[in-house]
Design a protein around this motif. Structure first.
Motif, PDB file in Angstrom:
ATOM      1  N   THR A   1      51.302 111.289  45.422  1.00  0.00           N
ATOM      2  CA  THR A   1      50.148 111.503  46.453  1.00  0.00           C
ATOM      3  C   THR A   1      49.036 110.693  46.084  1.00  0.00           C
ATOM      4  N   SER A   2      48.028 110.615  46.694  1.00  0.00           N
ATOM      5  CA  SER A   2      46.736 110.047  46.526  1.00  0.00           C
ATOM      6  C   SER A   2      46.288 110.372  44.898  1.00  0.00           C
ATOM      7  N   GLY A   3      46.550 111.662  44.634  1.00  0.00           N
ATOM      8  CA  GLY A   3      45.988 112.037  43.367  1.00  0.00           C
ATOM      9  C   GLY A   3      47.058 111.912  42.008  1.00  0.00           C
TER      10      GLY A   3
ATOM     11  N   SER B   1      50.146 113.190  42.032  1.00  0.00           N
ATOM     12  CA  SER B   1      51.350 114.089  41.753  1.00  0.00           C
ATOM     13  C   SER B   1      52.490 113.407  42.333  1.00  0.00           C
TER      14      SER B   1
ATOM     15  N   SER C   1      44.227 103.713  48.429  1.00  0.00           N
ATOM     16  CA  SER C   1      43.877 104.791  47.455  1.00  0.00           C
ATOM     17  C   SER C   1      43.910 106.265  48.223  1.00  0.00           C
TER      18      SER C   1
END
Length: 117
Positions: free
Chosen positions: A52-54, A56, A30
């Motif tokens: 990305t982890s977020g 994006s 994650s």
């Protein structure tokens, strides 16, 4: 030990679609960015999509609008939905963690995508 297992490749006609999957283990999935890379005959390996982890995303110009990268943290899996495939998409596709803009784990076996009529 990091393990990355790609699947979902195959032979498709131009204009067809495939969905690739990559299951990761040995990492805290994650918090890692993930990417899909490909290596075509006679060419160097290139990054085609990252997430990305977020959540994006970013894509190489050659696949933008046709490919979609996504992730399922619960399944520790990253996907690549490939639509409107072209012969120039033919390559072995690999996934990897992406940190600092660079692949940061060892390479798996990859999965072959062949686009041909």
């Amino acid at each position: 030990q990091v393990q990355l297992v790609e699947s979902g490749g195959g032979l498709v006609q131009p204009g067809g679609s495939l969905r690739l999957s990559c299951v990761a283990s040995g990492i805290i999935f994650s918090i890692n960015g993930m990417g899909w890379y490909r290596q075509a005959p006679g060419k160097q390996r290139e990054l085609v999509a990252r997430i990305t982890s977020g959540g994006s995303t970013d894509y190489a110009d050659s696949v933008k609008g046709r490919f979609t990268i996504s992730r399922d943290n619960a399944k520790k899996t990253v996907y690549l939905q490939m639509n409107t495939l072209k012969p120039e998409d033919t390559a072995v596709y690999y996934c990897n963690t992406v940190n600092g803009g660079l692949p940061s784990s060892g390479w798996g076996q990859g999965t072959q995508v062949t686009v041909s009529s």
